[in-house]
Design an enzyme around this catalytic site. Structure first.
Site, mmCIF file in Angstrom:
data_model
loop_
_atom_site.group_PDB
_atom_site.id
_atom_site.type_symbol
_atom_site.label_atom_id
_atom_site.label_comp_id
_atom_site.label_asym_id
_atom_site.label_seq_id
_atom_site.Cartn_x
_atom_site.Cartn_y
_atom_site.Cartn_z
ATOM 1 N N CYS A 1 56.617 89.557 65.847
ATOM 2 C CA CYS A 1 56.930 88.448 64.953
ATOM 3 C C CYS A 1 55.723 88.085 64.093
ATOM 4 C CB CYS A 1 57.374 87.242 65.775
ATOM 5 S SG CYS A 1 57.740 85.790 64.788
ATOM 6 N N TYR B 1 46.371 64.870 45.309
ATOM 7 C CA TYR B 1 47.279 65.809 45.998
ATOM 8 C C TYR B 1 48.028 65.033 47.097
ATOM 9 C CZ TYR B 1 43.642 68.875 44.066
ATOM 10 O OH TYR B 1 42.709 69.474 43.259
ATOM 11 N N CYS C 1 42.879 72.852 54.066
ATOM 12 C CA CYS C 1 43.576 73.808 54.935
ATOM 13 C C CYS C 1 42.971 75.195 54.783
ATOM 14 C CB CYS C 1 45.071 73.817 54.628
ATOM 15 S SG CYS C 1 45.433 74.064 52.892
#
Ligand code: SAH
Length: 475
Positions: free
Chosen positions: A79, A313, A410
């Site tokens: 996966c 953002y 991130c």
């Protein structure tokens, strides 16, 4: 020694790459091995050879690492969703912390960054509030759903991903059963035919509300009441919708939403703020860690109730509303108009009036407001996508000279680049903390606090150009 394709080599895995792959060396030749973990001794078949490095396939774990654990999911290797399930969670955290520190040092040029210990999860499974399951057919013609294999669109059959909530399986069992009984075909990407493309499921961890959105290649589905009846057996069901996507594209969601039952959104809470979440809005996928991340951001912002804050953002205003409780005024900027509609709605349902939202690019709105209207900021919060901030935005931040900047990122590589820019122009990083939002995956969030250095506080910040800006072109 020269290595060739199909050579078998024995390696000890010494390190972990940015995508979670194991890294080992033999005679100065570096080999990247997917699914091998730090400390493993492995037998590897060389699949691809470059000048000083190559890629190998894991054939056998000869001596397992002391950090190797049994993946909880039987499909972990095929996966594409998880990369680190075979590594103990403690080592996953160590890997992520090291990745952030490494980027800050190598790309940012920082030494001795004051990093707080990474904030990990109590339970690194079953944490996701959102899942998007593609629907397709197996070779023998059965309707199947699951996740895509890494870098492909082959569906690995699995209705009960261990990162998601158990309700996912309840929903998928009923959707597939409805499709089988009513002759509803899954979408066929290659041919562009068939109806059901994806099943999007969202669960409000703090409210228990459940959302199901069927993404379809058409305007409606046959005998839809049958599907609704079946889904209503699941406790918490609050929203059942169709999303129309008739385009031949990899983008999952289309723009049009049709309500089948209930509301076209669910609500959830972070702290004491309620958020309205539509199938189309961005919302953090790990609500428990989000609360910790935003808590850190709030702590770093150091608000006393008098401050003017910009939240760039801002998405659906998640952080803006969190900050507004403790600031004099908050202004949010976001590029997606629908998200701003949600942000305004969220402000309203929480009775928060000291906020204002702007639709537009952060790198256009802030410079414009600063030049035209001489807006001011005590604190600027940024939470950009992976590519980080545009140089034009950073330049405006330097010109405005807020007391503090809180940078939520991130991608620690672009974070390091942007921090370097700000720190070469009067700021210093005073605090930094990584927060793990994606257990079993390789991504990690980082939050940093920057302050204006004392000697710069009153002096006009200098603006540099030319060579120093090149780093943006290179990144
Ligand atoms: N702070 C929010 C959203 C963060 S995700 C939260 O925590 O929920 C990053 C957001 O930046 C997305 O909503 C994306 O639509 C938006 N975005 C991307 N590029 C942008 C730009 N140039 N200017 C303003 N917003 C942008």
């Amino acid at each position: 020694m020269e290595y060739r394709k199909n050579d078998l080599v024995t390696l000890r895995i010494e390190d972990c790459g940015a995508d979670g792959e194991g890294i080992g060396k033999t005679d100065g030749f570096t080999v990247f091995v997917k699914d091998a973990v730090i400390g493993d001794e492995v037998l590897v078949k060389i699949m691809k050879v470059k000048k000083n490095y190559g890629y190998g396939r894991l054939m056998e774990v000869l001596v397992p690492s002391m950090h190797r654990v049994e993946p909880r999911c039987a499909f972990a290797r095929q996966c594409g969703g998880c990369q680190l399930q075979a590594l103990s969670y403690g080592q996953q955290l160590a890997f992520k912390e090291k990745k952030v520190r490494g980027n800050l040092e190598r790309i940012g040029g920082f030494r001795d960054i004051p990093m707080e210990p990474i904030i990990g999860m109590k339970e690194p499974y079953r944490y996701r509030n959102k899942a998007q399951f593609p629907v397709g057919k197996s070779r023998d013609g059965r309707i199947i759903t699951g996740f895509y294999a890494g870098r492909s669109h082959t569906i690995i059959e699995n209705r009960d991903c261990v990162l998601g909530v158990p309700q996912n399986k309840e929903v998928l069992d009923r959707v597939i059963d409805y499709m089988e009984k009513n002759g509803v075909e899954p979408y066929d990407e290659a041919a562009g035919t068939g109806l059901v493309r994806h099943v999007l499921i969202r669960y409000g961890f703090f409210t228990g509300e459940l959302m199901v959105c069927l993404v379809v290649n058409g305007k409606s589905i046959p005998r839809w009441r049958k599907l609704v009846e079946a889904l209503l057996e699941i406790p918490g069901m609050a929203s059942i919708t169709l999303n129309i996507n008739e385009k031949r594209t990899n983008v999952i969601l289309g723009e049009e939403l049709r309500l089948l039952w209930g509301k076209d959104y669910i609500t959830d809470r972070i702290g004491d703020i309620t958020y309205r979440i539509s199938p189309l809005s961005f919302y953090q996928v790990n609500p428990v860690q989000t609360q910790k991340l935003y808590g850190k951001a709030l702590e770093y912002a150091g608000l006393t109730g008098k401050e003017t804050v910009w939240d760039l953002y801002c998405g659906i205003g998640t952080i803006s509303l969190f900050l507004a409780r403790q600031a004099a005024f908050v202004r949010g900027v976001e590029i997606v108009p629908r998200a701003i509609e949600d942000a305004r709605k969220n402000a309203e349902i929480n009775g928060i009036s000291n906020v204002e939202f702007f639709v537009g690019k952060a790198e256009e709105v802030l410079p414009r407001e600063y030049e035209k209207n001489q807006v001011y900021a005590d604190v600027i919060v940024v939470d950009p996508p992976r590519k980080g901030c545009e140089e034009r935005l950073l330049r405006t931040i330097v010109e405005m000279g807020p007391e503090r900047v809180v940078y939520i990122s991130c991608d620690s590589a672009t974070l390091a680049r942007d921090l370097r820019y700000l720190c070469e122009r009067g700021f210093e990083v005073t605090r930094c903390c990584a927060v793990d939002m994606f257990g079993q995956g390789v991504h990690v969030e980082t939050v940093c606090c920057l302050k204006l250095k004392e000697e710069n506080e009153r002096a006009d910040a200098e603006i540099l150009t030319g060579e120093e800006l090149e780093i943006f072109d290179r990144a």
